[in-house]
Design an enzyme around this catalytic site. Structure first.
Site, PDB file in Angstrom:
ATOM      1  CD  GLU A  80      -2.848  -0.985   0.149  1.00 19.08           C
ATOM      2  OE1 GLU A  80      -3.255   0.283  -0.216  1.00 19.08           O
ATOM      3  OE2 GLU A  80      -3.893  -2.023   0.164  1.00 19.08           O
ATOM      4  NE  ARG A  90     -18.172  -2.324   1.987  1.00 18.75           N
ATOM      5  CZ  ARG A  90     -18.166  -3.598   2.083  1.00 18.75           C
ATOM      6  NH1 ARG A  90     -19.209  -4.202   2.282  1.00 18.75           N
ATOM      7  NH2 ARG A  90     -16.960  -4.247   1.968  1.00 18.75           N
ATOM      8  CB  CYS A 143      -6.313  -2.805   6.837  1.00 18.75           C
ATOM      9  SG  CYS A 143      -6.347  -4.430   7.016  1.00 18.75           S
ATOM     10  CG  HIS A 165      -4.605  -5.027   1.960  1.00 13.43           C
ATOM     11  ND1 HIS A 165      -4.799  -3.398   2.055  1.00 13.43           N
ATOM     12  CD2 HIS A 165      -5.445  -5.298   3.026  1.00 13.43           C
ATOM     13  CE1 HIS A 165      -5.749  -3.161   2.898  1.00 13.43           C
ATOM     14  NE2 HIS A 165      -6.139  -4.168   3.530  1.00 13.43           N
TER      15      HIS A 165
HETATM   16  N1  PCA Z   1      -8.531  -6.690   6.388  1.00 15.82           N
HETATM   17  C1  PCA Z   1      -9.363  -5.539   6.932  1.00 15.82           C
HETATM   18  C2  PCA Z   1      -9.363  -5.483   8.432  1.00 15.82           C
HETATM   19  C3  PCA Z   1      -8.499  -6.834   8.657  1.00 15.82           C
HETATM   20  C4  PCA Z   1      -8.124  -7.421   7.448  1.00 15.82           C
HETATM   21  O1  PCA Z   1      -7.298  -8.294   7.581  1.00 15.82           O
HETATM   22  C5  PCA Z   1      -9.122  -4.038   6.224  1.00 15.82           C
HETATM   23  O2  PCA Z   1      -8.690  -4.482   4.996  1.00 15.82           O
HETATM   24  O3  PCA Z   1      -9.105  -3.003   6.705  1.00 15.82           O
END
Ligand code: PCA
Length: 211
Positions: A80, A90, A143, A165
């Site tokens: 990211e 959401r 996240c 991610h």
């Molecule tokens: N993904 C979510 C929160 C925890 C996770 O593993 C996110 O992308 O915010």
């Protein structure tokens, strides 16, 4: 000795598993140093996750923080680039909180760029045969909040921080969701740690997205 803090997340949204947490545990199990790797699995809750992050920073004083989380629906591993000062949920988090149009940090800047070399991580992932792409949004859920909080804590210091991610691991997500072999997710997080330790500056490479 330098210290890296690598975090994953517990399951959320009613799912039984979260491959980000499982992959972080697997990286910890096979880490061979020489740097110190501290790992933790964060709760998927805005308040508890950022509080836990602050406690880990205080306790371990890492040089580098890498958060990992699940982006179900994405097909690639995505370093990211940006965290925004926005919590807009959401779905409720695991504590039932559902902030709307709220700041992650009151009075904080609108956004931070990752201070890890995201293009270098992306390139190294590709070299390892791991499908990847640099992402320009970490969303507005927990996240993003953890990434923002880490960058806010590091602002003006030598602490460098970022977030990766991951997609679902094969066999772990809903029917039809894109996924990658679990071992590739583990490799991906280890690559992100190694590249972040190896280079402060990013590589000179074209990138970006056209909408
Ligand atoms: N993904 C979510 C929160 C925890 C996770 O593993 C996110 O992308 O915010």
């Amino acid at each position: 000795m330098r210290t890296v803090l690598l975090t994953g997340f517990e399951p959320f949204a009613g799912d039984a598993v979260n491959p980000s947490g499982d992959a972080v545990r697997a990286v910890a199990a096979r880490w061979s140093g020489p740097e110190r790797l501290v790992t933790d699995i964060l709760p998927v809750a805005f308040d508890a996750a950022t509080a836990r992050l602050a406690a880990l920073l205080e306790q371990h004083r890492p040089d580098i923080v890498i958060g990992a989380g699940l982006a179900g629906g994405r097909a690639t591993v995505t370093p990211e680039r940006v965290a925004v000062n926005l919590a807009d949920a959401r779905i409720p988090d695991n504590e039932g909180h559902r902030p709307q149009d709220a700041p992650v940090v009151d009075g904080g800047p609108a956004a931070y760029f990752a201070t890890l070399p995201v293009k270098a991580i992306d390139a190294a992932l590709a070299e390892h045969g791991i499908p990847s792409s640099v992402s320009h949004t970490a969303g507005t859920f927990v996240c993003n909040a953890v990434m923002y909080a880490a960058l806010h804590a590091g602002a003006g210091t030598s602490l460098r921080a970022g977030f990766v991610h991951v997609p679902w691991a094969d066999g772990s997500g809903p029917d039809g969701a894109p996924s990658l072999p679990f071992d590739l997710l583990v490799d991906a997080l280890e690559v992100a740690v190694r590249v972040s330790l190896g280079a402060e500056a990013d590589i000179d490479a074209v990138g970006g997205e056209i909408s």
